[in-house]
Design an enzyme around this catalytic site. Structure first.
Site, PDB file in Angstrom:
ATOM      1  N   LYS A 182       0.852  -1.172   0.027  1.00 49.57           N
ATOM      2  CA  LYS A 182      -0.031   0.304   0.153  1.00 49.57           C
ATOM      3  C   LYS A 182       0.764   1.311  -0.071  1.00 49.57           C
ATOM      4  CE  LYS A 182      -1.484   2.868   2.817  1.00 49.57           C
ATOM      5  NZ  LYS A 182      -1.187   3.996   2.070  1.00 49.57           N
ATOM      6  N   GLU A 258      10.528   1.134   9.782  1.00 53.14           N
ATOM      7  CA  GLU A 258      11.481   2.387   9.526  1.00 53.14           C
ATOM      8  C   GLU A 258      10.826   3.501   9.837  1.00 53.14           C
ATOM      9  OE1 GLU A 258      14.653   1.790   8.577  1.00 53.14           O
ATOM     10  OE2 GLU A 258      14.537  -0.224   8.147  1.00 53.14           O
ATOM     11  N   CYS A 292      14.052  10.739   6.045  1.00 55.23           N
ATOM     12  CA  CYS A 292      14.010  10.358   7.534  1.00 55.23           C
ATOM     13  C   CYS A 292      15.519  10.529   7.875  1.00 55.23           C
ATOM     14  CB  CYS A 292      13.568   9.124   7.583  1.00 55.23           C
ATOM     15  SG  CYS A 292      14.274   8.088   6.500  1.00 55.23           S
ATOM     16  N   GLU A 389      11.200  16.379  13.598  1.00 56.63           N
ATOM     17  CA  GLU A 389      11.331  16.224  12.290  1.00 56.63           C
ATOM     18  C   GLU A 389      11.202  17.613  11.345  1.00 56.63           C
ATOM     19  OE1 GLU A 389       9.833  12.626  10.860  1.00 56.63           O
ATOM     20  OE2 GLU A 389      11.941  12.312   9.955  1.00 56.63           O
TER      21      GLU A 389
HETATM   22  P1  NAP Z   1       3.015   8.697   7.278  1.00 54.71           P
HETATM   23  O1  NAP Z   1       1.906   9.655   7.815  1.00 54.71           O
HETATM   24  O2  NAP Z   1       3.497   7.808   8.669  1.00 54.71           O
HETATM   25  O3  NAP Z   1       2.721   7.477   6.330  1.00 54.71           O
HETATM   26  C1  NAP Z   1       3.095   6.601   5.988  1.00 54.71           C
HETATM   27  C2  NAP Z   1       2.319   5.538   5.297  1.00 54.71           C
HETATM   28  O4  NAP Z   1       1.475   5.071   6.331  1.00 54.71           O
HETATM   29  C3  NAP Z   1       1.633   6.126   4.218  1.00 54.71           C
HETATM   30  O5  NAP Z   1       1.308   5.023   3.197  1.00 54.71           O
HETATM   31  C4  NAP Z   1       0.154   6.359   4.604  1.00 54.71           C
HETATM   32  O6  NAP Z   1      -0.878   6.332   4.005  1.00 54.71           O
HETATM   33  C5  NAP Z   1       0.141   5.099   5.938  1.00 54.71           C
HETATM   34  N1  NAP Z   1      -0.626   5.339   6.948  1.00 54.71           N
HETATM   35  C6  NAP Z   1      -0.857   6.483   7.604  1.00 54.71           C
HETATM   36  N2  NAP Z   1      -1.881   6.140   8.658  1.00 54.71           N
HETATM   37  C7  NAP Z   1      -1.914   4.608   8.396  1.00 54.71           C
HETATM   38  C8  NAP Z   1      -2.548   3.958   9.373  1.00 54.71           C
HETATM   39  N3  NAP Z   1      -3.481   4.580  10.422  1.00 54.71           N
HETATM   40  N4  NAP Z   1      -2.818   2.681   9.183  1.00 54.71           N
HETATM   41  C9  NAP Z   1      -2.122   2.303   8.080  1.00 54.71           C
HETATM   42  N5  NAP Z   1      -1.416   3.059   7.383  1.00 54.71           N
HETATM   43  C10 NAP Z   1      -1.281   4.224   7.454  1.00 54.71           C
HETATM   44  O7  NAP Z   1       4.469   9.046   7.078  1.00 54.71           O
HETATM   45  P2  NAP Z   1       4.622   9.969   5.577  1.00 54.71           P
HETATM   46  O8  NAP Z   1       4.253  11.408   6.094  1.00 54.71           O
HETATM   47  O9  NAP Z   1       4.110   9.483   4.592  1.00 54.71           O
HETATM   48  O10 NAP Z   1       5.977   9.771   5.436  1.00 54.71           O
HETATM   49  C11 NAP Z   1       7.071  10.515   6.261  1.00 54.71           C
HETATM   50  C12 NAP Z   1       7.716   9.839   7.476  1.00 54.71           C
HETATM   51  O11 NAP Z   1       8.203   8.630   7.045  1.00 54.71           O
HETATM   52  C13 NAP Z   1       8.606  10.729   8.125  1.00 54.71           C
HETATM   53  O12 NAP Z   1       8.562  10.411   9.518  1.00 54.71           O
HETATM   54  C14 NAP Z   1       9.884  10.001   7.690  1.00 54.71           C
HETATM   55  O13 NAP Z   1      11.075  10.134   8.777  1.00 54.71           O
HETATM   56  C15 NAP Z   1       9.620   8.620   7.539  1.00 54.71           C
HETATM   57  N6  NAP Z   1      10.480   7.909   6.938  1.00 54.71           N
HETATM   58  C16 NAP Z   1      11.200   6.772   7.573  1.00 54.71           C
HETATM   59  C17 NAP Z   1      11.930   6.283   6.537  1.00 54.71           C
HETATM   60  C18 NAP Z   1      13.244   5.363   7.255  1.00 54.71           C
HETATM   61  O14 NAP Z   1      13.558   4.447   6.411  1.00 54.71           O
HETATM   62  N7  NAP Z   1      13.274   5.327   8.609  1.00 54.71           N
HETATM   63  C19 NAP Z   1      12.320   6.313   5.136  1.00 54.71           C
HETATM   64  C20 NAP Z   1      11.453   7.396   4.640  1.00 54.71           C
HETATM   65  C21 NAP Z   1      10.440   8.094   5.572  1.00 54.71           C
HETATM   66  P3  NAP Z   1      -1.602   7.498   3.231  1.00 54.71           P
HETATM   67  O15 NAP Z   1      -0.685   8.481   3.069  1.00 54.71           O
HETATM   68  O16 NAP Z   1      -2.253   7.061   2.086  1.00 54.71           O
HETATM   69  O17 NAP Z   1      -2.640   7.775   4.768  1.00 54.71           O
END
Ligand code: NAP
Length: 485
Positions: A182, A258, A292, A389
């Site tokens: 997803k 991650e 990240c 962040e």
């Molecule tokens: P996010 O809001 O946590 O969303 C990530 C994914 O989770 C998206 O596909 C989102 O779908 C989905 N999601 C959100 N709420 C959910 C729920 N309740 N149940 C299931 N899935 C859910 O993060 P983001 O804003 O997309 O990405 C930024 C974050 O990712 C930052 O904190 C960054 O540091 C972190 N990141 C970490 C790494 C690593 O390797 N450590 C790498 C890249 C990014 P929808 O968007 O469709 O809601």
């Protein structure tokens, strides 16, 4: 036909389930926007709870045959997909720039990085092995075998639409797992196009299933609680990660996380300041700061702080901001209006507490979601941007005079993904590398991501590793067989 519409038209906008492209229940769709213009780019299928269930059913049905497939076959599918991605670099790059905003040159960089996970795991697929040993009492023999974990749920973020997918799909295919992926609602096009490429590369039906949805929580929770799922791998924010860990607890689902970071970037007084500025530009500005791994807190020794800040600010001020599809643009838009507001609020909080804006500091003009590259000095340690962040093109600089104090402040965060430092003293390299409470450390370099290395964090940045020899272990179970003689 414009360049934009021609790449977007190459993408199938449906769900990919059991090897078939199909509409979502009720033909529902969700809108995908271009952050450089805020205009609509495309509409893709909007999966329902029933569609999610169908995807898991397809993954579960394909699992046993896929687990028995020859490792060489899985390896060759990954290799073929790697070659197709490289061949279609421009399509993938344009799709990412259009849906996510990063400049084309950076998107091409992500294609090179993301495809490399397929090449790496094509090589690892045929290297999985167990062991055989004599028990200490000599009476029995011990054998271990590695087997695929089973159907895996994968949730990926919008910031690296290709690489965050290939980093999970590559090892899962290599290990013999089936999967339901997803992608983020903001950036589904790249993942849908990747599914087309995997199909072309010969991946059997049901091994990879892709669902796009505007209801990520509602669609994924039942799958996480479903006993047919055997693993969940998530890349995204720490708050969402915590929720998913709670949901996974019910069936003791195997989990990899991650999550977010709050990377320190330390410049010691013996550092090569010009090299540190080069490193800072990469660590801060890669992906418009939306990574990240982005340097989030700069700690610069007081003796070199003026020189570093001046040179860094000059480089930041020289960047060209604009639509990532335009030649010569260095800095694209942020992902959405909310992201711009968040970054603006962090800058306002810092200046309210006495910090000084050396360059940038404001929103960009036009209908896109732009924020100007910003350098802030005299940042107080209690400023909000030092604790959370930033996820944007803003660098806040603090100073220090003592190594132990720099390490203490660098570790003073709930996160532990990556830390960077610059020094010419090799005893210090070892000392500080050992002392930093992070899953990864960059020494005299501003980027650590490498498909051959184990990527991942500690503390609230998560657990599990992606890439390297370790990456495939996340998709394998170790079974022990005791043999009596
Ligand atoms: P996010 O809001 O946590 O969303 C990530 C994914 O989770 C998206 O596909 C989102 O779908 C989905 N999601 C959100 N709420 C959910 C729920 N309740 N149940 C299931 N899935 C859910 O993060 P983001 O804003 O997309 O990405 C930024 C974050 O990712 C930052 O904190 C960054 O540091 C972190 N990141 C970490 C790494 C690593 O390797 N450590 C790498 C890249 C990014 P929808 O968007 O469709 O809601």
């Amino acid at each position: 036909m414009t360049k934009t519409s021609s790449v977007v038209e190459q993408v199938r906008k449906q769900l990919f389930i059991g090897g078939e492209w199909r509409d979502a229940e009720g033909a529902a769709t969700l809108e995908v926007d271009n952050p450089a213009t805020s205009g609509e780019l495309a509409r893709v299928a909007d999966a329902s709870v029933a569609d999610g269930d169908a995807a898991l059913s397809a993954a579960a049905a394909a699992q046993s045959e896929w687990a028995r497939s020859a490792p060489r076959k899985r390896s060759e599918i990954l290799r073929a997909a790697y070659e197709l991605i490289v061949e279609r670099t421009e399509v993938f790059a344009e799709l990412m720039t259009l849906e996510m905003g990063k400049p084309l040159a950076e998107s091409r960089g992500e294609v090179a990085y993301g495809s490399e996970f397929f090449r790496w795991f094509a090589e690892e697929a045929v290297r999985v092995s167990g062991r055989y040993s004599v028990a200490p009492n000599g009476a029995t023999r011990l054998m271990t075998m590695k087997q695929p974990v089973g159907p895996t749920l994968m949730i990926t973020p919008w910031n690296f639409p290709l690489a965050m997918g290939t980093r999970k799909i590559g090892p899962a295919v290599a290990a013999g797992c089936t999967m339901v992926v997803k992608p983020a609602a903001e950036t589904p096009l790249t993942m849908l196009y990747l599914a087309q490429v995997m199909e072309e590369a010969g991946l059997p039906a049901g091994v990879l299933n892709v669902i796009t949805t505007s209801n990520s929580g509602g669609v994924m929770e039942p799958l996480i609680r479903d006993p047919r799922s055997r693993k969940l791998t998530f890349t995204g924010s720490t708050p969402v990660g915590r929720t998913l860990i709670e949901q996974s607890a019910q069936q003791v689902l195997r989990v990899s996380m991650e999550l977010g970071g709050n990377a320190p970037f330390i410049v010691f007084d013996d550092a090569d300041v010009d090299a540190a500025v080069d490193g800072a530009m990469l660590a801060k500005m890669r992906n418009i700061g939306e990574a990240c791994t982005a340097a989030n807190r700069f700690f610069v020794h007081a003796d070199v702080a003026a020189e570093f800040s001046e040179k860094f600010a000059a480089r930041m001020a020289g960047l060209t901001m604009g639509d990532g599809m335009t030649d010569g643009v260095d800095v694209g838009p942020l992902i959405n209006a909310k992201a711009v507001d968040k970054v603006a609020a962090l800058v306002a909080d810092a200046t309210d507490r006495g910090a000084r804006v050396v360059t940038g500091g404001g929103k960009g003009e036009g209908s896109g979601f732009f924020f100007t590259p910003t350098v802030i000095t005299d940042l107080p340690g209690d400023a909000a941007m030092a604790r959370e962040e930033i996820f944007g093109p803003v660098a806040g600089i603090q100073t220090f005079t003592d190594e132990a104090d720099a390490i203490r402040r660098a570790n003073d965060t709930e996160f532990g993904l990556v830390g960077y430092f610059f020094t010419r003293d090799y005893a210090r390299v070892i000392r500080v590398s050992e002392a930093l409470e992070y899953g990864m450390v960059g020494v005299n370099q501003g980027v650590v991501s490498n498909p051959a290395a184990p990527f991942g964090g500690v503390k609230a940045s998560g657990f599990g590793r992606e890439g390297g020899f370790e990456g495939i272990e996340e998709y394998l179970e170790t079974k022990y067989v005791g043999l009596a003689l």
